[in-house]
Write a protein that holds these residues in place. Structure first.
Motif, PDB file in Angstrom:
ATOM      1  N   PRO A  32       0.822  -1.211   0.000  1.00 14.05           N
ATOM      2  CA  PRO A  32       0.000   0.000   0.000  1.00 14.05           C
ATOM      3  C   PRO A  32       0.858   1.264   0.000  1.00 14.05           C
ATOM      4  O   PRO A  32       1.976   1.262   0.517  1.00 14.05           O
ATOM      5  N   SER A  33       0.323   2.313  -0.591  1.00 12.23           N
ATOM      6  CA  SER A  33       0.966   3.620  -0.505  1.00 12.23           C
ATOM      7  C   SER A  33       0.847   4.094   0.934  1.00 12.23           C
ATOM      8  O   SER A  33      -0.136   3.807   1.615  1.00 12.23           O
ATOM      9  N   LEU A  34       1.833   4.827   1.396  1.00 11.87           N
ATOM     10  CA  LEU A  34       1.788   5.374   2.748  1.00 11.87           C
ATOM     11  C   LEU A  34       1.427   6.852   2.749  1.00 11.87           C
ATOM     12  O   LEU A  34       1.336   7.476   3.800  1.00 11.87           O
ATOM     13  N   VAL A  35       1.183   7.405   1.571  1.00 15.47           N
ATOM     14  CA  VAL A  35       0.798   8.813   1.457  1.00 15.47           C
ATOM     15  C   VAL A  35      -0.574   9.001   2.105  1.00 15.47           C
ATOM     16  O   VAL A  35      -1.553   8.358   1.718  1.00 15.47           O
ATOM     17  N   GLU A  41      -8.459   4.813   8.785  1.00 20.01           N
ATOM     18  CA  GLU A  41      -8.842   3.449   9.117  1.00 20.01           C
ATOM     19  C   GLU A  41      -8.322   2.526   8.039  1.00 20.01           C
ATOM     20  O   GLU A  41      -8.417   2.838   6.847  1.00 20.01           O
ATOM     21  N   ARG A  42      -7.762   1.397   8.459  1.00 17.33           N
ATOM     22  CA  ARG A  42      -7.192   0.414   7.538  1.00 17.33           C
ATOM     23  C   ARG A  42      -7.916  -0.905   7.725  1.00 17.33           C
ATOM     24  O   ARG A  42      -8.041  -1.388   8.839  1.00 17.33           O
ATOM     25  N   LYS A  43      -8.391  -1.478   6.627  1.00 19.39           N
ATOM     26  CA  LYS A  43      -9.022  -2.790   6.691  1.00 19.39           C
ATOM     27  C   LYS A  43      -7.923  -3.841   6.562  1.00 19.39           C
ATOM     28  O   LYS A  43      -7.039  -3.721   5.727  1.00 19.39           O
ATOM     29  N   LEU A  44      -8.003  -4.863   7.408  1.00 16.39           N
ATOM     30  CA  LEU A  44      -6.982  -5.908   7.447  1.00 16.39           C
ATOM     31  C   LEU A  44      -7.506  -7.197   6.820  1.00 16.39           C
ATOM     32  O   LEU A  44      -8.717  -7.394   6.691  1.00 16.39           O
ATOM     33  N   THR A  45      -6.586  -8.079   6.452  1.00 14.30           N
ATOM     34  CA  THR A  45      -6.972  -9.367   5.881  1.00 14.30           C
ATOM     35  C   THR A  45      -7.818 -10.180   6.860  1.00 14.30           C
ATOM     36  O   THR A  45      -8.609 -11.019   6.440  1.00 14.30           O
ATOM     37  N   GLY A  47     -10.213  -9.079   8.509  1.00 11.85           N
ATOM     38  CA  GLY A  47     -11.557  -8.515   8.549  1.00 11.85           C
ATOM     39  C   GLY A  47     -11.674  -7.384   9.555  1.00 11.85           C
ATOM     40  O   GLY A  47     -12.648  -6.641   9.553  1.00 11.85           O
ATOM     41  N   GLU A  48     -10.678  -7.250  10.430  1.00 13.40           N
ATOM     42  CA  GLU A  48     -10.669  -6.168  11.415  1.00 13.40           C
ATOM     43  C   GLU A  48     -10.372  -4.837  10.731  1.00 13.40           C
ATOM     44  O   GLU A  48      -9.831  -4.807   9.629  1.00 13.40           O
ATOM     45  N   THR A  49     -10.686  -3.772  11.429  1.00 12.61           N
ATOM     46  CA  THR A  49     -10.317  -2.428  11.005  1.00 12.61           C
ATOM     47  C   THR A  49      -9.501  -1.805  12.121  1.00 12.61           C
ATOM     48  O   THR A  49      -9.850  -1.949  13.295  1.00 12.61           O
ATOM     49  N   VAL A  50      -8.405  -1.161  11.750  1.00  6.60           N
ATOM     50  CA  VAL A  50      -7.561  -0.486  12.734  1.00  6.60           C
ATOM     51  C   VAL A  50      -7.292   0.934  12.256  1.00  6.60           C
ATOM     52  O   VAL A  50      -7.419   1.234  11.073  1.00  6.60           O
ATOM     53  N   VAL A  51      -6.915   1.797  13.199  1.00  7.07           N
ATOM     54  CA  VAL A  51      -6.516   3.153  12.846  1.00  7.07           C
ATOM     55  C   VAL A  51      -4.997   3.157  12.697  1.00  7.07           C
ATOM     56  O   VAL A  51      -4.280   2.621  13.548  1.00  7.07           O
ATOM     57  N   ALA A  52      -4.516   3.753  11.624  1.00 10.65           N
ATOM     58  CA  ALA A  52      -3.069   3.838  11.374  1.00 10.65           C
ATOM     59  C   ALA A  52      -2.476   4.945  12.238  1.00 10.65           C
ATOM     60  O   ALA A  52      -2.122   6.018  11.762  1.00 10.65           O
ATOM     61  N   ASP A  53      -2.374   4.647  13.534  1.00  2.22           N
ATOM     62  CA  ASP A  53      -1.777   5.588  14.481  1.00  2.22           C
ATOM     63  C   ASP A  53      -0.310   5.206  14.692  1.00  2.22           C
ATOM     64  O   ASP A  53       0.204   4.305  14.027  1.00  2.22           O
ATOM     65  N   ALA A  69      -2.523  -5.512   5.693  1.00  6.31           N
ATOM     66  CA  ALA A  69      -3.556  -4.715   5.036  1.00  6.31           C
ATOM     67  C   ALA A  69      -4.306  -5.568   4.026  1.00  6.31           C
ATOM     68  O   ALA A  69      -3.714  -6.381   3.308  1.00  6.31           O
ATOM     69  N   GLU A  70      -5.622  -5.382   3.988  1.00 12.28           N
ATOM     70  CA  GLU A  70      -6.469  -6.126   3.055  1.00 12.28           C
ATOM     71  C   GLU A  70      -5.981  -5.909   1.620  1.00 12.28           C
ATOM     72  O   GLU A  70      -5.632  -4.793   1.233  1.00 12.28           O
ATOM     73  N   GLY A  71      -5.927  -6.986   0.863  1.00 10.04           N
ATOM     74  CA  GLY A  71      -5.526  -6.903  -0.530  1.00 10.04           C
ATOM     75  C   GLY A  71      -4.041  -7.134  -0.763  1.00 10.04           C
ATOM     76  O   GLY A  71      -3.574  -7.091  -1.893  1.00 10.04           O
TER      77      GLY A  71
END
Length: 99
Positions: A32-35, A41-45, A47-53, A69-71
């Motif tokens: 994934p791009s980090l820009v 919020e990031r969707k993970l493989t 199925g969870e979602t996390v905040v990119a803190d 990261a999902e995908g």
């Protein structure tokens, strides 16, 4: 825009350690791009979602396969023992600065 010394050093590390080879300014099939990723919020493989803190970014750098990261395949090597705590902080400062 004021950029911290840590962000400047983080950008140098990002280039010199090869992070930029996979994490391009635009998303690819490799990584994934980090820009603009910080604070989103990031969707993970899983199925969870996390905040990119800061905690998520640190874990992703040191133990990259902890949350994928999902995908994307869990192909990034972990950098625990490679980067010092200070270098991790610099990388995070750089990632936070790229928008």
């Amino acid at each position: 825009v004021v950029v911290s010394q840590d962000a400047i050093l983080g950008k140098e590390l990002f280039g010199s350690k090869g992070c930029v080879a996979c994490h391009q300014p635009i998303a690819s099939t490799i990584a994934p791009s980090l820009v603009g990723v910080y604070g989103t919020e990031r969707k993970l493989t899983s199925g969870e979602t996390v905040v990119a803190d800061e905690a998520y970014l640190k874990e992703s750098i040191l133990f990259s396969n902890a949350k994928t990261a999902e995908g994307y395949a869990p192909s990034m090597p972990g950098y625990d023992g490679v980067f010092s705590d200070e270098e991790v902080e610099q990388l995070i400062a750089y990632i936070k600065s790229i928008k």
